[in-house]
Design a protein around this motif. Structure first.
Motif, PDB file in Angstrom:
ATOM      1  N   MET A  23      34.145  28.281  42.015  1.00 22.48           N
ATOM      2  CA  MET A  23      33.967  28.693  40.621  1.00 22.48           C
ATOM      3  C   MET A  23      35.245  28.564  39.800  1.00 22.48           C
ATOM      4  SD  MET A  23      31.326  31.892  40.852  1.00 22.48           S
ATOM      5  CE  MET A  23      31.035  31.902  39.064  1.00 22.48           C
ATOM      6  N   CYS A  24      36.413  28.586  40.478  1.00 25.83           N
ATOM      7  CA  CYS A  24      37.689  28.593  39.746  1.00 25.83           C
ATOM      8  C   CYS A  24      38.496  27.310  39.878  1.00 25.83           C
ATOM      9  CB  CYS A  24      38.528  29.787  40.198  1.00 25.83           C
ATOM     10  SG  CYS A  24      37.753  31.378  39.825  1.00 25.83           S
ATOM     11  N   LYS A  25      38.039  26.347  40.657  1.00 30.27           N
ATOM     12  CA  LYS A  25      38.841  25.143  40.913  1.00 30.27           C
ATOM     13  C   LYS A  25      39.125  24.337  39.649  1.00 30.27           C
ATOM     14  CE  LYS A  25      35.020  22.138  42.351  1.00 30.27           C
ATOM     15  NZ  LYS A  25      33.834  22.967  42.340  1.00 30.27           N
TER      16      LYS A  25
ATOM     17  N   ASP B 182      30.410  36.021  36.126  1.00 27.79           N
ATOM     18  CA  ASP B 182      31.035  37.040  36.961  1.00 27.79           C
ATOM     19  C   ASP B 182      31.331  36.461  38.351  1.00 27.79           C
ATOM     20  OD1 ASP B 182      31.746  39.268  38.504  1.00 27.79           O
ATOM     21  OD2 ASP B 182      30.255  40.567  37.537  1.00 27.79           O
ATOM     22  N   VAL B 183      32.551  35.993  38.528  1.00 30.04           N
ATOM     23  CA  VAL B 183      32.967  35.319  39.759  1.00 30.04           C
ATOM     24  C   VAL B 183      32.804  36.239  40.969  1.00 30.04           C
ATOM     25  CG1 VAL B 183      34.926  34.265  40.976  1.00 30.04           C
ATOM     26  CG2 VAL B 183      34.543  33.781  38.537  1.00 30.04           C
ATOM     27  N   LEU B 184      33.208  37.483  40.843  1.00 31.48           N
ATOM     28  CA  LEU B 184      33.153  38.400  41.980  1.00 31.48           C
ATOM     29  C   LEU B 184      31.713  38.736  42.371  1.00 31.48           C
ATOM     30  CD1 LEU B 184      36.158  40.762  41.176  1.00 31.48           C
ATOM     31  CD2 LEU B 184      36.122  38.659  42.540  1.00 31.48           C
ATOM     32  N   ALA B 185      30.828  38.872  41.399  1.00 26.57           N
ATOM     33  CA  ALA B 185      29.422  39.160  41.710  1.00 26.57           C
ATOM     34  C   ALA B 185      28.782  37.973  42.425  1.00 26.57           C
ATOM     35  CB  ALA B 185      28.646  39.491  40.437  1.00 26.57           C
TER      36      ALA B 185
ATOM     37  N   GLU C 139      43.456  37.100  36.248  1.00 20.09           N
ATOM     38  CA  GLU C 139      43.146  37.866  35.038  1.00 20.09           C
ATOM     39  C   GLU C 139      41.800  37.434  34.457  1.00 20.09           C
ATOM     40  OE1 GLU C 139      44.883  38.547  30.569  1.00 20.09           O
ATOM     41  OE2 GLU C 139      46.323  38.291  32.196  1.00 20.09           O
ATOM     42  N   MET C 140      41.544  36.143  34.448  1.00 17.22           N
ATOM     43  CA  MET C 140      40.275  35.624  33.947  1.00 17.22           C
ATOM     44  C   MET C 140      39.106  36.218  34.741  1.00 17.22           C
ATOM     45  SD  MET C 140      39.140  31.609  33.700  1.00 17.22           S
ATOM     46  CE  MET C 140      40.654  31.186  32.876  1.00 17.22           C
ATOM     47  N   ILE C 141      39.280  36.306  36.052  1.00 17.51           N
ATOM     48  CA  ILE C 141      38.243  36.864  36.918  1.00 17.51           C
ATOM     49  C   ILE C 141      38.065  38.356  36.655  1.00 17.51           C
ATOM     50  CG2 ILE C 141      37.702  37.460  39.327  1.00 17.51           C
ATOM     51  CD1 ILE C 141      39.047  34.791  40.129  1.00 17.51           C
ATOM     52  N   THR C 142      39.172  39.090  36.575  1.00 13.23           N
ATOM     53  CA  THR C 142      39.080  40.553  36.491  1.00 13.23           C
ATOM     54  C   THR C 142      38.642  41.049  35.116  1.00 13.23           C
ATOM     55  OG1 THR C 142      41.457  40.732  36.078  1.00 13.23           O
ATOM     56  CG2 THR C 142      40.717  40.972  38.359  1.00 13.23           C
ATOM     57  N   VAL C 143      38.964  40.314  34.066  1.00  9.88           N
ATOM     58  CA  VAL C 143      38.526  40.752  32.728  1.00  9.88           C
ATOM     59  C   VAL C 143      37.170  40.167  32.345  1.00  9.88           C
ATOM     60  CG1 VAL C 143      40.888  41.140  31.917  1.00  9.88           C
ATOM     61  CG2 VAL C 143      39.740  38.975  31.391  1.00  9.88           C
TER      62      VAL C 143
ATOM     63  N   VAL D 258      42.125  35.172  48.939  1.00 12.84           N
ATOM     64  CA  VAL D 258      42.139  34.032  48.024  1.00 12.84           C
ATOM     65  C   VAL D 258      43.274  34.254  47.031  1.00 12.84           C
ATOM     66  CG1 VAL D 258      40.804  32.625  46.410  1.00 12.84           C
ATOM     67  CG2 VAL D 258      39.632  33.860  48.252  1.00 12.84           C
ATOM     68  N   THR D 259      44.263  33.364  47.079  1.00 13.85           N
ATOM     69  CA  THR D 259      45.445  33.490  46.215  1.00 13.85           C
ATOM     70  C   THR D 259      45.357  32.447  45.108  1.00 13.85           C
ATOM     71  OG1 THR D 259      46.708  34.236  48.129  1.00 13.85           O
ATOM     72  CG2 THR D 259      47.968  33.554  46.192  1.00 13.85           C
ATOM     73  N   MET D 260      45.744  32.841  43.906  1.00 13.88           N
ATOM     74  CA  MET D 260      45.592  31.993  42.721  1.00 13.88           C
ATOM     75  C   MET D 260      46.692  32.313  41.721  1.00 13.88           C
ATOM     76  SD  MET D 260      42.315  34.246  41.521  1.00 13.88           S
ATOM     77  CE  MET D 260      41.798  34.287  43.219  1.00 13.88           C
ATOM     78  N   THR D 261      46.644  31.673  40.572  1.00 17.82           N
ATOM     79  CA  THR D 261      47.625  31.988  39.531  1.00 17.82           C
ATOM     80  C   THR D 261      47.294  33.344  38.904  1.00 17.82           C
ATOM     81  OG1 THR D 261      46.366  30.949  37.747  1.00 17.82           O
ATOM     82  CG2 THR D 261      47.938  29.531  38.962  1.00 17.82           C
TER      83      THR D 261
END
Length: 159
Positions: free
Chosen positions: A129-131, A53-56, A42-46, A34-37
């Protein structure tokens, strides 16, 4: 060339009879990217995404999807999975998340479709979740990486 196993002698779709196959340990790993800006990653990882929690959430969605694969793909056998793991690996150099989904069981048919479904639904969950914050998200490179077990043995994608 092998014939399509989901078609009978008259060309009609049918579920493959696996009752005579040997029970063996079978495992498959699939991926999605999944490629994004940069800002979205950064929003997801921090952990600053307002949806949580997008990844969870994506990990849980992928696990659920593997368990429900036969409900989604008409001729898949319902399977008693013994393992489903979904790894979500942020890739800052490419502004992407690499998803690796692995499914395992002791059974009479493979788990490739379950692994592919897990990776795909995890990717779709990240997208969903990020659209709102990133309209240009791209899901790509959904593919089987490796399978083990069964009559055809061990197969691994050429890298």
């Amino acid at each position: 060339m092998s014939r399509l196993t989901h078609l009978d002698e008259n060309g009609h779709a049918n579920m493959v009879d696996v009752s005579e196959k040997t029970v063996t340990t079978r495992e498959a790993t699939a991926q999605a990217v999944v490629t994004m800006t940069t800002e979205t990653l950064e929003m997801i990882t921090v952990g600053s995404h307002k949806k949580g929690d997008v990844l969870a959430v994506a990990r849980i969605a992928g696990i659920q999807a593997a368990k429900r694969c036969s409900d989604l793909i008409p001729l898949c056998h319902p399977l008693m999975l013994s393992k489903v793991s979904v790894e979500l690996l942020p890739q800052p150099d490419s502004d992407s998340v690499l998803i690796l989904a692995t499914c395992k069981l002791a059974g009479q048919t493979g788990v490739e479709m379950e692994a592919l479904t897990a990776a795909s639904v995890a990717a779709l969950t990240i997208y969903d979740m990020c659209k709102a914050v990133d309209k240009g998200i791209v899901i790509s490179d959904v593919k089987l990486l490796e399978k083990k077990g069964g009559k055809s043995g061990h197969w691994k994608v050429n890298t």
